[in-house]
Scaffold this motif. Structure first.
Motif, mmCIF file in Angstrom:
data_model
loop_
_atom_site.group_PDB
_atom_site.id
_atom_site.type_symbol
_atom_site.label_atom_id
_atom_site.label_comp_id
_atom_site.label_asym_id
_atom_site.label_seq_id
_atom_site.Cartn_x
_atom_site.Cartn_y
_atom_site.Cartn_z
ATOM 1 N N GLY A 237 0.775 -1.228 0.000
ATOM 2 C CA GLY A 237 0.000 0.000 0.000
ATOM 3 C C GLY A 237 0.808 1.279 0.000
ATOM 4 N N TRP A 238 2.122 1.186 0.098
ATOM 5 C CA TRP A 238 2.955 2.383 0.115
ATOM 6 C C TRP A 238 3.173 2.942 -1.283
ATOM 7 N N ARG A 239 2.989 2.109 -2.312
ATOM 8 C CA ARG A 239 3.088 2.512 -3.708
ATOM 9 C C ARG A 239 4.390 3.248 -3.997
ATOM 10 N N ALA A 264 6.716 11.069 -6.165
ATOM 11 C CA ALA A 264 6.059 10.147 -5.231
ATOM 12 C C ALA A 264 5.893 10.867 -3.890
ATOM 13 N N PRO A 265 4.891 10.471 -3.087
ATOM 14 C CA PRO A 265 4.662 11.151 -1.807
ATOM 15 C C PRO A 265 5.908 11.166 -0.922
ATOM 16 N N HIS A 266 6.086 12.257 -0.218
ATOM 17 C CA HIS A 266 7.268 12.413 0.640
ATOM 18 C C HIS A 266 7.391 11.280 1.643
ATOM 19 N N LEU A 267 6.281 10.917 2.301
ATOM 20 C CA LEU A 267 6.352 9.849 3.309
ATOM 21 C C LEU A 267 6.714 8.507 2.674
ATOM 22 N N SER A 268 6.220 8.245 1.480
ATOM 23 C CA SER A 268 6.579 6.997 0.808
ATOM 24 C C SER A 268 8.056 6.986 0.448
ATOM 25 N N GLN A 269 8.612 8.147 0.122
ATOM 26 C CA GLN A 269 10.048 8.207 -0.147
ATOM 27 C C GLN A 269 10.856 7.957 1.128
#
Length: 386
Positions: A237-239, A264-269
């Motif tokens: 789910g982090w994609r 990509a989203p900052h938190l996912s990075q």
């Protein structure tokens, strides 16, 4: 409202469509066991959760980053490529994406033109064909042999791009070094570009996974290598994923990604930084191996299915051709009668097979789901003999 011709003839991706049906049935109160997809029962690694929690605690604002991803992350990914994959690169040759699918779409988009041929070995991950068709490309489907040889490759139709999945979904095949060398020499002769999907790099039970790019001049040949956190780190789910490609390809992918999703989203990075630095998880691999062996044992002796233990990955690939070539009909009837979802081989270019994700839920559910499949198949076989 009129729908554009570009999309009107397309259909939802088979994997997501089946998973969506399962969710609908569950919302209706039906206790469906979902083997159609592989969603790990493991949580994301503790280092990932701690890293993300720390950022949330410290930062009030989560910033946009460069479209290609934070420089710090890309530099850390260079270290991962060097230590794990034997690859040397620089930060301008990496782009961070919203999962492997975005990397695949962008890589195909920027290295091809409508009408170009794309060689895809079957059985195949459904997204390869679907993405090629969305881009107006011409999928060239070839059976994946037990062993890749120079003679076999020479007999294939020429293609602009070749897609390699190593380790392979759904069969679990891990390409040997010799096979990769054959592919390397073949594409060097033919001038084809290569996209290598290594999303399952850490889920190898037998053999050793080798990156094609480590065996060649990947810049000169034009190799794009795709990595994903989803399966190797139980982060579906982090994609988040990334691609290694020649600088001009990365620049083109950035140009495409900018207006679509930007970075990509900052938190996912942040999560990716922690995950790819942590390496493989021996505990998760041992758990998957035990589940694989259990599942294969539970099917052993069932006359209508051939189920080998895969060398890698979260899926079993079952041969039901002795029972039926209509694996789509088999899967539909199984879902209705026994409330177990599997992915039929038609979705992966191989009728007469079924794919089962065996890493979801608990072991009791795995046992129960396989029991239901065997019961259904036995009844199906008995009915066919009448």
């Amino acid at each position: 409202m009129k729908i554009s011709a570009r999309i009107a003839s397309s259909r939802p991706l088979a994997t997501t469509a089946m998973h969506g049906r399962v969710e609908t049935l569950r919302n209706e109160g039906r206790p469906v066991i979902d083997f159609s997809i592989a969603i790990s029962h493991f949580p994301a690694p503790r280092v990932v959760l701690d890293a993300v929690a720390g950022v949330i605690e410290r930062q009030r604002t989560l910033p946009y980053t460069s479209v290609v991803g934070e420089l710090r992350l890309r530099r850390h990914l260079l270290a991962k490529l060097r230590s794990e994959n034997g690859l040397e690169a620089d930060s301008g040759e990496i782009i961070v994406t919203n999962g492997a699918k975005q990397a695949l779409y962008e890589a195909l988009y920027v290295t091809s033109d409508p009408g170009d041929g794309v060689l895809i070995f079957k059985p195949h991950w459904p997204a390869y064909v679907a993405t090629a068709q969305l881009l107006g490309l011409r999928p060239i489907l070839a059976d994946l042999p037990d062993e890749i040889t120079e003679e076999g490759l020479a007999a294939l139709e020429p293609a602009r791009i070749v897609i390699i999945n190593n380790p392979h979904n759904p069969t679990g095949k891990v390409y040997t070094r010799r096979e990769l060398e054959c592919i390397r020499d073949w594409v060097a002769r033919t001038g084809a570009r290569v996209i290598v999907d290594e999303s399952y790099e850490h889920l190898v039970f037998e053999g050793r996974q080798t990156s094609l790019a480590a065996l060649c001049d990947w810049r000169g040949i034009g190799v794009v290598t795709i990595f994903s956190a989803s399966q190797s780190y139980a982060m579906m789910g982090w994609r988040i994923g990334f691609a290694l490609a020649p600088a001009e390809v990365v620049q083109a992918m950035q140009t495409l990604q900018g207006p679509i999703t930007a970075a990509a989203p900052h938190l996912s990075q942040v999560a990716a930084d922690a995950a790819f630095a942590s390496g493989a998880s021996p505990a998760m691999l041992a758990d998957y191996r035990a589940r694989r062996d259990l599942a294969v044992d539970l099917f052993a002796g069932t006359p209508w299915i051939v189920m080998h233990a895969p060398d890698s990955g979260p899926y079993l690939w079952g041969d039901v051709r002795g029972l039926t070539l209509d694996s789509a009909g088999f899967a539909e009837a199984l879902l209705e009668a026994k409330q177990v979802a599997v992915l039929p081989g038609e979705a992966l270019g191989a009728p007469g097979f079924i794919r089962l994700g065996y890493i979801s839920d608990d072991v009791a559910t795995l046992r129960d789901g396989i029991r239901r499949i065997v019961e259904f198949g036995d009844a199906y076989a008995a009915k066919s003999k009448k």
